[in-house]
Design a protein around this motif. Structure first.
Motif, PDB file in Angstrom:
ATOM      1  N   THR A 231       0.857  -1.190   0.000  1.00  0.00           N
ATOM      2  CA  THR A 231       0.000   0.000   0.000  1.00  0.00           C
ATOM      3  C   THR A 231       0.887   1.233   0.000  1.00  0.00           C
ATOM      4  O   THR A 231       2.085   1.147   0.275  1.00  0.00           O
ATOM      5  CB  THR A 231      -0.926   0.054   1.242  1.00  0.00           C
ATOM      6  OG1 THR A 231      -0.111   0.093   2.420  1.00  0.00           O
ATOM      7  CG2 THR A 231      -1.864  -1.147   1.305  1.00  0.00           C
ATOM      8  N   ASP A 233       1.158   4.633   1.878  1.00  0.00           N
ATOM      9  CA  ASP A 233       0.684   5.408   3.014  1.00  0.00           C
ATOM     10  C   ASP A 233       1.929   5.894   3.775  1.00  0.00           C
ATOM     11  O   ASP A 233       2.308   5.315   4.796  1.00  0.00           O
ATOM     12  CB  ASP A 233      -0.188   4.497   3.897  1.00  0.00           C
ATOM     13  CG  ASP A 233      -0.790   5.240   5.081  1.00  0.00           C
ATOM     14  OD1 ASP A 233      -0.433   6.420   5.296  1.00  0.00           O
ATOM     15  OD2 ASP A 233      -1.611   4.636   5.788  1.00  0.00           O
ATOM     16  N   GLU A 256      -0.640   5.106  -6.848  1.00  0.00           N
ATOM     17  CA  GLU A 256      -1.920   4.382  -6.771  1.00  0.00           C
ATOM     18  C   GLU A 256      -1.989   3.306  -7.846  1.00  0.00           C
ATOM     19  O   GLU A 256      -2.476   2.200  -7.610  1.00  0.00           O
ATOM     20  CB  GLU A 256      -3.101   5.346  -6.937  1.00  0.00           C
ATOM     21  CG  GLU A 256      -3.222   6.412  -5.842  1.00  0.00           C
ATOM     22  CD  GLU A 256      -2.121   7.472  -5.885  1.00  0.00           C
ATOM     23  OE1 GLU A 256      -1.582   7.738  -6.996  1.00  0.00           O
ATOM     24  OE2 GLU A 256      -1.780   8.034  -4.818  1.00  0.00           O
ATOM     25  N   VAL A 259       0.255   0.405  -6.866  1.00  0.00           N
ATOM     26  CA  VAL A 259      -0.373  -0.388  -5.810  1.00  0.00           C
ATOM     27  C   VAL A 259      -1.421  -1.311  -6.430  1.00  0.00           C
ATOM     28  O   VAL A 259      -1.522  -2.491  -6.084  1.00  0.00           O
ATOM     29  CB  VAL A 259      -0.998   0.537  -4.738  1.00  0.00           C
ATOM     30  CG1 VAL A 259      -1.914  -0.250  -3.809  1.00  0.00           C
ATOM     31  CG2 VAL A 259       0.095   1.245  -3.937  1.00  0.00           C
ATOM     32  N   ARG A 263      -1.444  -5.754  -6.554  1.00  0.00           N
ATOM     33  CA  ARG A 263      -2.399  -6.489  -5.722  1.00  0.00           C
ATOM     34  C   ARG A 263      -2.088  -7.986  -5.788  1.00  0.00           C
ATOM     35  O   ARG A 263      -1.807  -8.527  -6.858  1.00  0.00           O
ATOM     36  CB  ARG A 263      -3.829  -6.218  -6.211  1.00  0.00           C
ATOM     37  CG  ARG A 263      -4.845  -6.295  -5.086  1.00  0.00           C
ATOM     38  CD  ARG A 263      -6.179  -5.725  -5.522  1.00  0.00           C
ATOM     39  NE  ARG A 263      -6.198  -4.263  -5.592  1.00  0.00           N
ATOM     40  CZ  ARG A 263      -7.028  -3.570  -6.380  1.00  0.00           C
ATOM     41  NH1 ARG A 263      -7.877  -4.185  -7.172  1.00  0.00           N
ATOM     42  NH2 ARG A 263      -7.003  -2.258  -6.362  1.00  0.00           N
TER      43      ARG A 263
END
Ligand code: TYM
Length: 328
Positions: A231, A233, A256, A259, A263
């Motif tokens: 992720t 963050d 984004e 990411v 997955r």
């Protein structure tokens, strides 16, 4: 007129932080701005002890690295700071406009003075004023740097305003230009600190000349947390987010998006994906550094041409300052 200035200390081969946080934008700004100057700031590097022969070699190595990254000496003026004496001369004048308390809290002094004898040298203390002089000597308007230079840019703005108030409007107020994700690339061993040239842990920094094997090993051992999901963050998960930021900077894809693509991957697998992307990006640079490094004559020639071009800008500015201050 807009003008770009930036500098880098000749202390070893640049790392990913230097490259992604600063050098990469140096290259793209050459296309956008008509007047661009980049300096190998050797006067700054002697604020900590340097071996003379190593320093001489490091200036040429840094020049080779900058060229390998894409700094084009036909588009920007690339020079060695100490060859333009007006840097130190303007530094003196500006140091007379700067208070001691203003400098005492700056990061360089707080970090490095403890490790020096007698509470640290005067040079280390006024180092930020020399940086202010570097920027103002060319009446620069834009300064591409990483986040760790933000306070030095604020000082530059303050000193420029002080000068303008005291002697009359003269210096533009320069702005820092920072990359969005890559302005603070973190150590691979400790995501709470920035990647730094002086980090004693070899695994913490990736250098532009690291081999693919070294790069794989460093990313494989990169410190993350105990969540295995990928992720982005930076606040809560600085380790993995640093890898995503590096991946984003070398691939040109948004965090984004990366990411989303990752997955289902465990962080251990993702580390190898990032390592491969970094290797693909750095390989041509590494090869070019090795090719250029040996050609001392060429590198010296580039710096000599740069010195002449830099002095053409610097001399009239410095003369005007001297007249305004009453030294002429
Ligand atoms: P220096 O030589 O330490 O670093 C060169 C550039 O790399 C950036 N940088 C980083 N960016 C992102 N993440 C990191 N982990 C990281 N580490 C370093 C720095 O912000 C810098 O842009 N004082 C300056 C040199 C200097 C200068 C100047 C810069 C002297 N005069 C005038 C701009 C304008 C320095 O020590 O940078």
């Amino acid at each position: 007129a807009p003008r770009v200035f930036s500098g880098i200390q000749p202390t070893g081969i640049p790392h990913l932080g230097n490259y992604l946080g600063a050098l990469r934008s140096w290259v793209s700004l050459q296309e956008e701005f008509g007047s661009v100057l980049y300096s190998v700031v050797d006067l700054h590097s002697i604020t900590v002890p340097q071996d003379p022969d190593t320093l001489r070699r490091s200036v040429l190595d840094m020049t080779a690295c900058l060229l390998a990254c894409g700094v084009n000496p036909d588009k920007s003026c690339l020079f060695q700071q100490s060859q333009v004496p007006e840097h130190a001369e303007l530094g003196w004048i500006l140091s007379c406009l700067t208070s001691m308390p203003r400098l005492r809290h700056l990061p360089q002094w707080k970090m490095k003075s403890q490790s020096q004898k007698n509470e640290g040298s005067v040079g280390l203390f006024i180092y930020p004023v020399l940086q202010v002089a570097d920027i103002l000597l060319y009446q620069s308007t834009h300064v591409p740097v990483g986040d760790d230079q933000a306070q030095h840019l604020e000082l530059t703005q303050d000193v420029a305003r002080t000068f303008n108030n005291q002697y009359g409007e003269f210096f533009p107020i320069p702005r820092a230009l920072m990359s969005k994700c890559a302005k603070k690339i973190r150590s691979l061993r400790d995501p709470l600190v920035k990647m730094s040239k002086s980090d004693p842990q070899k695994l913490a920094t990736v250098r532009l000349t690291d081999t693919p094997d070294e790069i794989v090993m460093k990313f494989r051992k990169a410190v993350t947390d105990c969540t295995s999901e990928v992720t982005y963050d930076p606040e809560r998960r600085p380790g993995i987010s640093n890898l995503v930021a590096i991946h984003s900077a070398v691939s040109g894809l948004a965090p984004e998006e990366l990411v989303r693509q990752s997955r289902g991957l465990e962080t251990a697998q993702y580390k190898l994906v990032v390592a491969e992307a970094v290797i693909a990006h750095l390989t041509p640079i590494r090869e070019e550094v090795h090719r250029l490094r040996g050609d001392t004559g060429f590198l010296t020639g580039v710096l000599t041409r740069g010195t002449h071009a830099a002095r053409e800008v610097a001399t009239p500015v410095y003369d005007a300052v001297c007249r305004m201050v009453g030294l002429r």
